[in-house]
Write a protein that holds these residues in place. Structure first.
Motif, PDB file in Angstrom:
ATOM      1  N   LEU A 136      13.638  -6.681   2.036  1.00 56.66           N
ATOM      2  CA  LEU A 136      13.679  -6.194   3.412  1.00 56.66           C
ATOM      3  C   LEU A 136      14.322  -7.216   4.347  1.00 56.66           C
ATOM      4  O   LEU A 136      14.169  -8.428   4.168  1.00 56.66           O
ATOM      5  N   ASN A 137      15.008  -6.699   5.343  1.00 57.42           N
ATOM      6  CA  ASN A 137      15.573  -7.539   6.402  1.00 57.42           C
ATOM      7  C   ASN A 137      14.559  -7.591   7.542  1.00 57.42           C
ATOM      8  O   ASN A 137      14.489  -6.676   8.370  1.00 57.42           O
ATOM      9  N   LEU A 138      13.752  -8.620   7.600  1.00 57.27           N
ATOM     10  CA  LEU A 138      12.608  -8.685   8.506  1.00 57.27           C
ATOM     11  C   LEU A 138      12.882  -9.464   9.782  1.00 57.27           C
ATOM     12  O   LEU A 138      11.984  -9.614  10.615  1.00 57.27           O
ATOM     13  N   TYR A 139      14.140  -9.944   9.949  1.00 58.11           N
ATOM     14  CA  TYR A 139      14.422 -10.817  11.084  1.00 58.11           C
ATOM     15  C   TYR A 139      15.504 -10.218  11.972  1.00 58.11           C
ATOM     16  O   TYR A 139      16.524  -9.708  11.476  1.00 58.11           O
ATOM     17  N   ALA A 140      15.285 -10.286  13.270  1.00 60.86           N
ATOM     18  CA  ALA A 140      16.232  -9.730  14.242  1.00 60.86           C
ATOM     19  C   ALA A 140      17.256 -10.791  14.619  1.00 60.86           C
ATOM     20  O   ALA A 140      17.365 -11.197  15.778  1.00 60.86           O
ATOM     21  N   ALA A 159       0.825  -1.212   0.000  1.00 62.87           N
ATOM     22  CA  ALA A 159       0.000   0.000   0.000  1.00 62.87           C
ATOM     23  C   ALA A 159       0.856   1.258   0.000  1.00 62.87           C
ATOM     24  O   ALA A 159       0.456   2.298  -0.529  1.00 62.87           O
ATOM     25  N   ALA A 160       2.054   1.174   0.610  1.00 64.43           N
ATOM     26  CA  ALA A 160       2.953   2.336   0.667  1.00 64.43           C
ATOM     27  C   ALA A 160       3.588   2.649  -0.676  1.00 64.43           C
ATOM     28  O   ALA A 160       4.085   3.753  -0.899  1.00 64.43           O
ATOM     29  N   LYS A 161       3.600   1.655  -1.589  1.00 63.47           N
ATOM     30  CA  LYS A 161       4.108   1.822  -2.959  1.00 63.47           C
ATOM     31  C   LYS A 161       5.554   2.320  -2.984  1.00 63.47           C
ATOM     32  O   LYS A 161       5.909   3.229  -3.745  1.00 63.47           O
ATOM     33  N   LEU A 162       6.372   1.733  -2.133  1.00 63.55           N
ATOM     34  CA  LEU A 162       7.803   2.042  -2.162  1.00 63.55           C
ATOM     35  C   LEU A 162       8.454   1.340  -3.355  1.00 63.55           C
ATOM     36  O   LEU A 162       7.963   0.329  -3.851  1.00 63.55           O
ATOM     37  N   LYS A 163       9.571   1.867  -3.795  1.00 64.16           N
ATOM     38  CA  LYS A 163      10.184   1.368  -5.025  1.00 64.16           C
ATOM     39  C   LYS A 163      10.821  -0.008  -4.838  1.00 64.16           C
ATOM     40  O   LYS A 163      10.781  -0.852  -5.731  1.00 64.16           O
ATOM     41  N   SER A 164      11.439  -0.240  -3.683  1.00 61.19           N
ATOM     42  CA  SER A 164      12.138  -1.505  -3.483  1.00 61.19           C
ATOM     43  C   SER A 164      11.152  -2.634  -3.237  1.00 61.19           C
ATOM     44  O   SER A 164      10.031  -2.424  -2.764  1.00 61.19           O
TER      45      SER A 164
END
Length: 555
Positions: free
Chosen positions: A530-534, A520-525
């Motif tokens: 994304l690095n989604l893990y800690a 929904a944010a429509k970012l380019k990347s």
């Protein structure tokens, strides 16, 4: 009513900003004067003003270009025969003081009136100080709520020639007339007398076509407030006084016909008089367009059935309600003289969310006398479960003149001596806890209020949303040390990582919802980047940059 003139090129000057808040141009030309509308037959009987009269500049520093100064337009509207010698100059607080002074001096004024508010006091002080050094002969007049109380102790007042406290709609005209005619004045601080609304000339014709197209228009159907909430300057009012409704709606009709579609009502209690409220709402409903937008401050426990039925007819995107809750703690409400039916307020919030398309912006204030960390948490949790679109986390501020000051000793209220004069600690809340809430408020604004995480947020929080979000706040802050300038892509990553670290059982579902928010944010990347893990990075990082070239050959 005779057809009203309006000015497409009223001498109102703005500095436009680029995205990095730097001006496009600081070399504005001097705006041409205009002839005023004949708003009064009261010309000067003696000491008549000639064409060589001093030029008057009305100036203020707005927080953003999108805002307009309603107060300056009221002053301009009521200058009578002096109006043709006056120009309005609006700036923004990001502009350098020396550049503002340059533009003011380009008008060759003899009198400059500044509107002073809590959000511009620092910047306006710099402008006034500089102006007095460069052109000490110019008479500087201050007005506005920030200089209307505790006036003599303020640094800005030392640099000014006169200060008008209270409603200066008419007193500014009288002061300018006295200055022009060399009438001796025996004091610097002048108290404005109460204003009868019927005596005021309307300011609405002085919104320019540029204002109507690109900026927020402030309007008021009434002045004052009957409630006595001590954190607010409106508590000093004796009551709420309405403008004559027929005349007011005629002004709205003129604005609407000129193309105005963005109206922000500044009435403190818009739905106090339901009959008047109904007339105003019906007026706009009858003229509804896809781009019409109305913003009101609403009393939460006063929504009778007939008003609810009318509100339900407004389409999506046309209404925003700012609803002051502040606290659900009855003891704190008593301390600050706030009368509020909590049960009815919550019922009405839920009804508005379920039965109207209005955007609901509800306010809380942290740091009120008697409030504790835990009692505020309880208020937040109750309000969250009422499901407003936004919860504005305000921090108590010491507004000059507000009765909240009477609690200073009893509750050990310690305020920041610098603007915005925010509360730093109380007898119930330490400075450390106050800082935690400040960070919570900032992250909540980025995550909870922004609307960018509407799919993921409900799955991140439980029945105790305050504790859940406080944990996320502290995890992100400990990792980044930042509460500002966090890249949006990075924010998506941090939220996912925080949820994995704190609530691993939720993480898989939250990632699904975060992907919806990211799309929904429509970012380019790509979301997959994304690095989604800690988790620690598998590859070792070469700390010595001089060895990076060698490692590339060996890997």
């Amino acid at each position: 009513m005779a057809a009203q003139k309006h000015h497409t090129e009223l001498p109102v000057t703005q500095i436009h900003l680029t995205e990095d808040n730097t001006p496009h141009s600081l070399n504005a030309t001097e705006p041409a004067s205009i002839k005023p509308n004949p708003i009064s037959n009261n010309s000067l009987a003696s000491n008549k003003i000639d064409k060589d009269a001093p030029k008057i500049v009305l100036a203020t520093l707005n927080a953003r270009y999108f805002h307009t100064s309603f107060g300056l337009r009221y002053l301009y509207a009521n200058l009578q025969e002096l109006q043709e010698f006056c120009v309005i100059k609006e700036f923004i607080i990001q502009t350098r003081a020396i550049d503002i002074v340059e533009q003011i001096l380009a008008c060759k004024p003899d009198i400059v009136g500044f509107g002073v508010y809590i959000w511009n006091i620092v910047e306006t002080t710099d402008v006034v100080s500089l102006l007095k050094v460069i052109a000490p002969e110019i008479k500087i007049v201050l007005g506005g709520p920030e200089v209307s109380y505790e006036t003599e102790q303020q640094a800005i007042v030392a640099s000014a020639d006169y200060v008008l406290t209270g409603p200066a709609d008419l007193s500014f005209y009288q002061l300018c007339k006295d200055i022009i005619n060399d009438v001796p004045l025996d004091k610097k601080i002048l108290n404005s007398k109460p204003v009868e609304l019927k005596e005021l000339a309307s300011p609405y014709q002085y919104y320019t076509d540029e204002d109507l197209t690109h900026r927020l228009l402030y309007v008021e159907a009434s002045r004052g407030c009957p409630f006595k909430c001590e954190f607010c300057l409106s508590s000093l009012d004796k009551t709420s006084v309405p403008f004559e409704i027929v005349l007011f709606l005629e002004q709205m009709e003129i604005l609407y016909n000129r193309g105005a579609r963005n109206f922000k009502f500044i009435d403190r209690t818009f739905n106090l008089n339901i009959n008047t409220t109904m007339q105003i709402m019906q007026f706009f409903l009858d003229r509804m367009t896809d781009d019409l937008y109305l913003h009101f401050e609403v009393v939460p426990d006063h929504l009778p059935r007939k008003l609810k039925e009318l509100l339900a007819q407004f389409p999506e995107g046309s209404l925003q309600f700012e609803i002051g809750i502040q606290t659900f703690n009855t003891e704190v409400q008593k301390n600050i003289s706030r009368k509020q039916n909590n049960a009815k307020s919550k019922d009405n919030l839920i009804w508005l969310k379920d039965n109207t398309h209005a955007h609901i912006h509800a306010d809380l204030i942290f740091g009120l006398p008697g409030e504790t960390f835990d009692s505020f948490k309880d208020s937040f949790n109750q309000l969250y479960h009422c499901r407003p679109h936004e919860i504005q986390m305000g921090i108590l501020k010491r507004l000059k003149g507000s009765p909240i000051i009477r609690h200073t000793q009893a509750y050990d209220l310690r305020f920041n001596p610098l603007p915005p004069f925010n509360i730093l600690s109380t007898d119930r809340v330490s400075f450390t806890s106050m800082q935690r809430i400040n960070r919570f408020a900032r992250y909540w604004d980025m995550i909870g209020n922004s609307g960018r995480f509407k799919y993921a947020l409900p799955h991140m929080l439980s029945d105790e949303p305050f504790d859940d979000f406080m944990a996320i706040t502290e995890w992100i802050f400990n990792k980044t040390g930042q509460i500002h300038k966090i890249n949006l892509k990075k924010l998506f990553e941090l939220i996912s990582q925080a949820v994995e670290a704190l609530y691993p059982e939720k993480h898989a579902l939250v990632i699904e919802k975060i992907e919806q928010d990211y799309e929904a944010a429509k970012l380019k990347s790509l979301f997959s980047s994304l690095n989604l893990y800690a988790v620690p990075q598998v590859a070792a990082t070469v700390k010595n940059k001089s060895l990076q070239r060698q490692q590339r050959h060996m890997s």
